[in-house]
Design an enzyme around this catalytic site. Sequence first.
Site: not given
Length: 932
Positions: A148, A153
Amino acid sequence: MGSPADFVAFDLETTGLSPKSDRVIEIGAVRFGPDLQPVDRMELLVDPDMPIPLAVQRLTGLTDRDVQGAASPQEAMAQFADFCDGTRLVAHGGMFDMAFCAALLPQAFGNRPVFDTLDLARILLPVAPSHSLPLLSVQLEIEHDRPHRALSDAETTAALFRRLVAVAEALPADLLVTMRHVAADAPGPLSEFFASVTTLEGSAASAEEISSVVSASAPGSGPMAATQTNQHAALADAVATLLGPEGPLPTTLPTYEYRDAQIQMSRAVAQSLDRGSRLLVEAGTGVGKSLAYLLPLALWTQRTGRRAVVATHTITLQEQLTGKDLQTLQHLLPTPPRTAMLKGRQHYISLRRWERFLASPSRGPHGAVDLDIVRFKLKLLCWLAQTSTGDRSELRLAGPDEQLWQRVQSVAEDCLGAACANWRDARCFMVAARRAAAEADLVVTNHALLLADAETEGQVLGRYDALVIDEAHHLEESATNQLGATLRAVDVFGVIDRLGAPHDGESVLDQALAAAREATQRIFGDVKGFLIEQFGGDSAGNGTLGLREEIRAAERYEVLTRAAWHAVRTYRSAATALVDARGSRPFQDTLFPQPERVDDELALAATALLDAAAVIERVLIAPREEHVAWLEMRAEQAELHEAPIDVAEQLRRSVFDRVESTVLTSATLAVGGSFDYVRSRTGIGGAEELILDSPFDFLRQALSVLPTGMPPYDEDGYDQALADLCAEIAVKLRGRTLVLFTGYSPLKRVHALLQSRMANAGIAVLGQGLDGTRRQVLAGFLKNPQTVLLGTSTFWEGIDIQGDALSCVVIAKLPFPVPTDPLVQARAQRVADPFSQLALPEAVLRLKQGFGRLIRHGEDRGAVVLCDSRLSTREYGRAFFEALPRAGLARVPLGDVGRVVEDFVYRGVAPPPPEEFMPVVAAATGWEDEPA
């Protein structure tokens, strides 16, 4: 994928889900070449010019201070556009990210294609336990240091893309050819990926390696030493020895706990088997009832050579028994029984229906290509190359997948039986499961299939002599559903559509099927219009209307009667035309997996239309005695329903009287120490009874709190008072609170009142259906207990949250059945006192289930706050408290509840119990005064 070009895997972090009202707070991107090796990176913080919500701060670790003074969203997006100019984009759940990009810079990102690793993972890794990026990275052992955060990511997405390319490159050549053909229906990233996958370089792992990591596997216990049992000892003594402290479990099962109640239950089940008798057992939370009935059954089948069946209400428990508890027995017994799990046929794919679906165009109702259909076909192609069961539980089906599965699942009304080539060749998954069950000594199935077998007099499960029904408090509901009928427009359209178009568009058959389609649109359109009139336009999206005499006598109902007669006649005519067309090959042979069986296909369709006509006639025209009929709107689509009013006699005759020994068990089966209610509703007679309290020390571990001064639930101030109460408790406990509602509307209202208030206190609020599905919000709660979780009916049972994650359960309202429900009304007319004989027992059992969410382990401690003032203003309040576990009881002012809960949870301190168990202010009056 065209000429070689770089890729950019990217990710955005945002303040929320809406590109219109929310803002980007971080951009991360990785550029890599055609060889799939990284060449550049980009990481940008973005100032959203608005506060970052608490839930997002928790998720990302980014605060308002971190982004203050960073680039604006427009400036940051312009930098990102330069970074990925001329490349092909890759993202996980790319539609979300691209919506924000296009909103900020439409000239660079509007309609720009993106390779979505979420879509590709769902297709190429169909049995992975989860397709979320954090969990996939764990399963595939991809380094993911900062979930996150945008750059982490993005890097993980790039690595996942490389792995997915490797999986695709390792597919069998014939499978890849078929997948390319399917993907070609949808020009774009999917088609491009599968068309060019073999030209990509940089494969990181073999498909076999990845499959071994992400394949779904049933949980099982470790190896155990099989124990010799005394074959001459009484069955009850043998099972008690195996489960006792001197048996093998303490040294072979790490989680073993001696439970006297478990020994008592196992003895009672064993004695019932030996005597050929019936038994009702309520076994409280923590008794360990699964092993208490499985072990006697296993030994009994071993000693007698006879077969036994266990039936559960939920598939979850069915899989737990098979994958965990029976695995324990396999290692525990020297000669374990042969076991099998058998689900209803709709859980298995029909290869014949699948072949027909695969051959059909991937188009939606308006003729355009439907990407959901393309993705679903690709996913099932990969899955069928590796499944050995054909069981849908291996797949994670959600959203449109659920509807599409209905087109390929095995159903009796579209099954050729022994004439099917897959049946003859033993390739049919449903047949294979049934054959395995027929050869097993112990079969684990579900209520629905047990009842379907009873209807066919044993054609599904075969002969068995012992039966255990777990989750038996749902047996009446299961029987009602199984013996009832439901009809929707999509059901009829599915029958017509599966036949395709006749060669001659003007033939008698074509005209008959066209008329059936028109009649379907008319009848369900008229039903929908009638319901909207009855409900009012503002609340017509969902609702139920019982077809009472006064409803049928209404002048407007004549419209439904005429449309119903028209549909019945039209369906019957179409069925006749289908039968008459046999031998003429009226349809394109390529549509059917077995063209030589076209006549059988026509006969199946004719029977299905006749069945649909019968349902319409029974619901709308000529209701049957002993049945209740109603109309329903669900997701703005009309449905017809019919169900038997009383199922007790049917259960007695077709289920209980067929076997020698029957055990009904549940954690909630008795009301006020009596099994009279379950006896009356299920028809089981002559049964012995056993109530086993939970081994947990509820006086030490649990506190029941009854707030005084709580407004009645139907007064204006109730929602605010409930929200204030929940907020106070959540602040004291730092979340860790589950609030149970009996309906969705009050949940939404309290959710709105809590959200901003809890955010200011650093506590998240998750509402079922508002912040995700049941599974999603429960996962969010388990991941971060600093949360208030709001749930409706499905949260009252079947969830198991141990330890400090859950410290308080707030029950907003007593769970009485809805008095306007057509089945409830019909059953109420059959008894002298509907409230005490039906509504109260049902609510007591439901409340016991809700209370049971709190204490799941011997070290748990928490409070249940009961917010319904009727507990102290109605005489029946005593019945609820007498049914609950013997926890401490505190009656405290509304403003003191948070402090009392905090003192008990953290310090084990409870206020003195009230002098009287329950005050009685007023007696219950009548059924109408006790709404849900």
